[in-house]
Structure formats: C-alpha cells, structure tokens
Write a protein that holds these residues in place. Sequence first.
Motif, PDB file in Angstrom:
ATOM      1  N   UNK A 182       4.222   1.927  -8.176  1.00 40.76           N
ATOM      2  CA  UNK A 182       2.953   1.406  -8.698  1.00 40.76           C
ATOM      3  C   UNK A 182       2.135   2.471  -9.427  1.00 40.76           C
ATOM      4  N   UNK A 183       1.277   2.008 -10.328  1.00 41.93           N
ATOM      5  CA  UNK A 183       0.328   2.893 -11.015  1.00 41.93           C
ATOM      6  C   UNK A 183      -1.059   2.647 -10.435  1.00 41.93           C
ATOM      7  N   UNK A 184      -1.285   3.181  -9.253  1.00 48.11           N
ATOM      8  CA  UNK A 184      -2.561   2.927  -8.586  1.00 48.11           C
ATOM      9  C   UNK A 184      -3.670   3.814  -9.131  1.00 48.11           C
ATOM     10  N   UNK A 185      -4.908   3.370  -8.926  1.00 47.17           N
ATOM     11  CA  UNK A 185      -6.056   4.195  -9.266  1.00 47.17           C
ATOM     12  C   UNK A 185      -6.161   5.338  -8.249  1.00 47.17           C
ATOM     13  N   UNK A 186      -6.573   6.529  -8.713  1.00 49.87           N
ATOM     14  CA  UNK A 186      -6.647   7.695  -7.811  1.00 49.87           C
ATOM     15  C   UNK A 186      -7.491   7.423  -6.562  1.00 49.87           C
ATOM     16  N   UNK A 187      -8.587   6.681  -6.703  1.00 52.16           N
ATOM     17  CA  UNK A 187      -9.455   6.404  -5.545  1.00 52.16           C
ATOM     18  C   UNK A 187      -8.701   5.601  -4.484  1.00 52.16           C
ATOM     19  N   UNK A 188      -7.824   4.699  -4.948  1.00 51.43           N
ATOM     20  CA  UNK A 188      -7.077   3.878  -3.991  1.00 51.43           C
ATOM     21  C   UNK A 188      -5.984   4.698  -3.300  1.00 51.43           C
ATOM     22  N   UNK A 189      -5.371   5.612  -4.045  1.00 51.49           N
ATOM     23  CA  UNK A 189      -4.366   6.494  -3.424  1.00 51.49           C
ATOM     24  C   UNK A 189      -5.058   7.341  -2.364  1.00 51.49           C
ATOM     25  N   UNK A 190      -6.218   7.887  -2.725  1.00 47.79           N
ATOM     26  CA  UNK A 190      -7.001   8.736  -1.815  1.00 47.79           C
ATOM     27  C   UNK A 190      -7.413   7.945  -0.564  1.00 47.79           C
ATOM     28  N   UNK A 191      -7.828   6.706  -0.750  1.00 51.09           N
ATOM     29  CA  UNK A 191      -8.315   5.891   0.368  1.00 51.09           C
ATOM     30  C   UNK A 191      -7.212   5.645   1.402  1.00 51.09           C
ATOM     31  N   UNK A 192      -5.960   5.579   0.956  1.00 52.79           N
ATOM     32  CA  UNK A 192      -4.811   5.497   1.874  1.00 52.79           C
ATOM     33  C   UNK A 192      -4.903   4.279   2.800  1.00 52.79           C
ATOM     34  N   UNK A 193      -5.338   3.153   2.263  1.00 51.00           N
ATOM     35  CA  UNK A 193      -5.560   1.976   3.116  1.00 51.00           C
ATOM     36  C   UNK A 193      -4.473   0.909   3.014  1.00 51.00           C
ATOM     37  N   UNK A 194      -3.625   0.995   1.999  1.00 59.08           N
ATOM     38  CA  UNK A 194      -2.617  -0.063   1.823  1.00 59.08           C
ATOM     39  C   UNK A 194      -1.270   0.565   1.509  1.00 59.08           C
ATOM     40  N   UNK A 195      -0.224  -0.144   1.894  1.00 59.96           N
ATOM     41  CA  UNK A 195       1.131   0.331   1.588  1.00 59.96           C
ATOM     42  C   UNK A 195       1.394   0.179   0.098  1.00 59.96           C
ATOM     43  N   UNK A 196       2.171   1.096  -0.443  1.00 55.03           N
ATOM     44  CA  UNK A 196       2.516   1.032  -1.861  1.00 55.03           C
ATOM     45  C   UNK A 196       3.979   1.402  -2.024  1.00 55.03           C
ATOM     46  N   UNK A 197       4.645   0.679  -2.884  1.00 52.88           N
ATOM     47  CA  UNK A 197       6.059   0.968  -3.124  1.00 52.88           C
ATOM     48  C   UNK A 197       6.735  -0.201  -3.801  1.00 52.88           C
ATOM     49  N   UNK A 198       8.048  -0.192  -3.739  1.00 55.65           N
ATOM     50  CA  UNK A 198       8.822  -1.226  -4.409  1.00 55.65           C
ATOM     51  C   UNK A 198       9.706  -1.943  -3.390  1.00 55.65           C
ATOM     52  N   UNK A 199       9.722  -3.261  -3.484  1.00 53.08           N
ATOM     53  CA  UNK A 199      10.678  -4.056  -2.721  1.00 53.08           C
ATOM     54  C   UNK A 199      11.744  -4.508  -3.722  1.00 53.08           C
ATOM     55  N   UNK A 200      12.932  -3.878  -3.664  1.00 51.88           N
ATOM     56  CA  UNK A 200      13.958  -4.197  -4.669  1.00 51.88           C
ATOM     57  C   UNK A 200      14.550  -5.579  -4.434  1.00 51.88           C
ATOM     58  N   UNK A 201      14.912  -6.214  -5.521  1.00 50.96           N
ATOM     59  CA  UNK A 201      15.582  -7.508  -5.460  1.00 50.96           C
ATOM     60  C   UNK A 201      17.036  -7.275  -5.834  1.00 50.96           C
TER      61      UNK A 201
END
Lengths: 222, 222
Positions: A173-192
């Motif tokens: 994902x291309x998250x906003x820096x504030x959201x990466x910093x906040x560390x509140x949600x999982x981020x990544x890829x679920x491959x199909x």
Amino acid sequence: MPVTSQLSPTERSTIRRGSERARTEREELHAVLDAGLICHLGVVVDGAPRVLPTGYGRSGDTLYLHGSTGARSLREAAGEPEICVTVTHLDGIVYARSAFHFSVNYRSAVIHGRPRQVTDPDEKWRALQVITDHLAPGSWEHARQPTKRELAATAVIALDLTEAAVKMRGGGPNDDPEDVEADKAWAGVLPLETRWGAPEPSDDLAPEFGIPAHVLERRYPA
Amino acid sequence: MPVTSQLSPTERSTIRRGSERARTEREELHAVLDAGLICHLGVVVDGAPRVLPTGYGRSGDTLYLHGSTGARSLREAAGEPEICVTVTHLDGIVYARSAFHFSVNYRSAVIHGRPRQVTDPDEKWRALQVITDHLAPGSWEHARQPTKRELAATAVIALDLTEAAVKMRGGGPNDDPEDVEADKAWAGVLPLETRWGAPEPSDDLAPEFGIPAHVLERRYPA
C-alpha cells in the motif's frame, strides 16, 4: 511484425491516471494476453455499451475472437466500426491503513480497434486453431478438427493489437506517513492465486480413457 | 426492495443464445455479484466502447462503483446516459471430443443502466463502506475511515440493478454422438480454482503487528 514495439500513443490509449503503472512494451501486452483465458468484449449497440465475456487467442499482433454465427454479440461486433477488448488479471488485494488507500494488484490490457470479419477459410481455420489452443493448449491436435459445416457455423473476428494500453500494479500500500506512524491498522497484500483443479472426466467417457498429458500437466497460466 | 425478484425482460437483456443458461432470479444476480471482486465497466466515449476493470460493491439492488475524481473512466461514466457493468467468474475449461464443442464453465452478470452520480455525503459515505467491505471485508471498521478531503476526492456512481442478465454454464461437454462413439479424444472439465495466498505484511509495518482475523481468515469468495 508490422507494428513497432511501442504501444499506441493515441489520446484514448494514453494512460493519465497512475501513469507510472503504464507499460509501453509490446512484449508486456503479449504477456498479459497470453496469460489470460477470457476477455471482456465491449461493443456499442443502439448507442449504449455492452460488455460480454468472450474467448480469444493471439497470433503475433492479431487477436482473434470467435463465437456462433447466431450470437448477437459477435454479429454486432463485426458490424461495428470500433470495439474494445480488455483482459484483466487480479493478483491481490492491497490492504492499507486508511480506507482511501485500499487498492488491488493487477495486470490489464485494453485494446481498441476496428474489428475485421475473418472470411478467408484458411485464415479462419488458423484462427480457430489459435483460439482452441489458447483456451486448451494441445487440444487442436488431440480433438477432432472442425468440419466445413462447423467452420461455416463459427464467426471469427480479428483485431489488430495496434492501439493498446497495458497497466499494472504490484507491491504494498501507499499509505500516508501519519497513518504509518499511527500504527493502528494492518497493511499489506492478500495475494489471489489461481490454479487448475483435478481434471473431471466426462460421464460418457470410457472409464479406461486415461487423462492425456496436455490436460493433466497443464500449468497456470498457459 | 423496489424491484421484483425477476430480472429485466427488456430486449437487450433477454438472452437468446443458450437460453437454458439464463438465470432469471434476482438472488442469483446478487450471488454472482457478491462472489466477484472486480467488474468490467463499459462506457461509450466519442462513439466507441471503452471497457475498464473497476472495483464495486452492492447494497440491496444498488451497485456502487468508485474511483478518483481525476479518473477519466468514472467521469465519463457519470456523464453517460448508459453504462454496462459485467462481472464474470470463470469456473473451468470444458474439453470436448471436437474443437467445435470446446467451451468454458462460468457465471456472469451483465447490468445495463443509467448511472447516477452520488453527491449526498451520507450516501457517499455508506457507498464507500460498501465498496471497501466488498473488496476487503472487515476493513471499513479496521482501517482509518475517510476524511472530508478524501471523501471529496472520491467519485462514486450508483447503478440500479433493474436491468440485468445472469448467465451460467456448468457440467461437461455436449459432444456429438458420433464423436462420443468414436472414443478418440478425452472429454471432461478442467476446473479453475481461485484462493487466497498467505498474507504479505507491508515492509513498513511494525514486525510485531499481527495479521488480523479479517485478513487471516478471509475465505474465497467473500
């Protein structure tokens, strides 16, 4: 090849959004088409768009589509000045920290052009071979080939791969820096992942008829 | 629901070829849409068709599509009197004794209609929830929800599921009796299976951030 290795630079096939995702090499267009199994064919009918899933095959820089001569979609496509053929592979879902940045990883090819009805019997024969072996490699040789009557009952159109746009997205994902910093949600890829299941012989097949190698050993894609 | 359980009987959504494959129940339309991940959106641009892969979500008998307000496809779709949205599942390749009878097993939904630009902030908010949770169930609650600025940067269109055609094919090949009798070629179905791979956490995610259940336990389809 009569066309250059660069894909078309026309207005409508120039990708504006996410241009970093655009791929301009002809080889990449071929790869996206060759890895697909069906396309989505767009035609204009009475001024409105119609999008239908359709089989296809590629020979060099010609795409062949086929259908029954009784099918409206292909009759209409053959009579249209312009059609659009799109092949899409969905590779995964991109989970981001913000709903706004959710995305998908994919590869797609969008082809515009004027279809040509294939009437020459030799070209039609070759086109059906290309389409059959695209859908089921090795099957043209293995199965009974068409009779004259079957050939006549099949409509084939050809589309030059002159004007096409290939687009791809990969990675996280291309998250906003504030959201990466906040560390509140999982981020990544679920491959199909797509793969062939075990072949299912027809009920009316002789039980001793073994599954031939071109079916048993088929890989995905191909 | 404002619509009946029967799908539209209009001219263009009445399936003529292989009408035994047509499904007329609204529940089956919903099932095909709910099992899909992306659709192919058809619009007419300068008189020619354009077919693009797009995300979507369903709420009752309304389909929502979204994209950046900068994306041409959605701007064009919103300005068009008519669009077409098609969702296709390819379930397998049907190997026949004759090339003529090769086919595919599939489920597809083709929806025609006039798109409506969603401008009401509450409906837009709900539409984004529907689209996000379609692409990635559980993510609307888990991830950061949109800001006003993000909401403004997102274009959403709505399409009523009033005029739609569902088509399906399952089972083995329909070979000619002479070819079955000849017993010269294998016949059956090679199923195509799709499944989720192992989740791939983002490089910039804290290593101790566990994979949440809505990602880890996601089933396909859903």
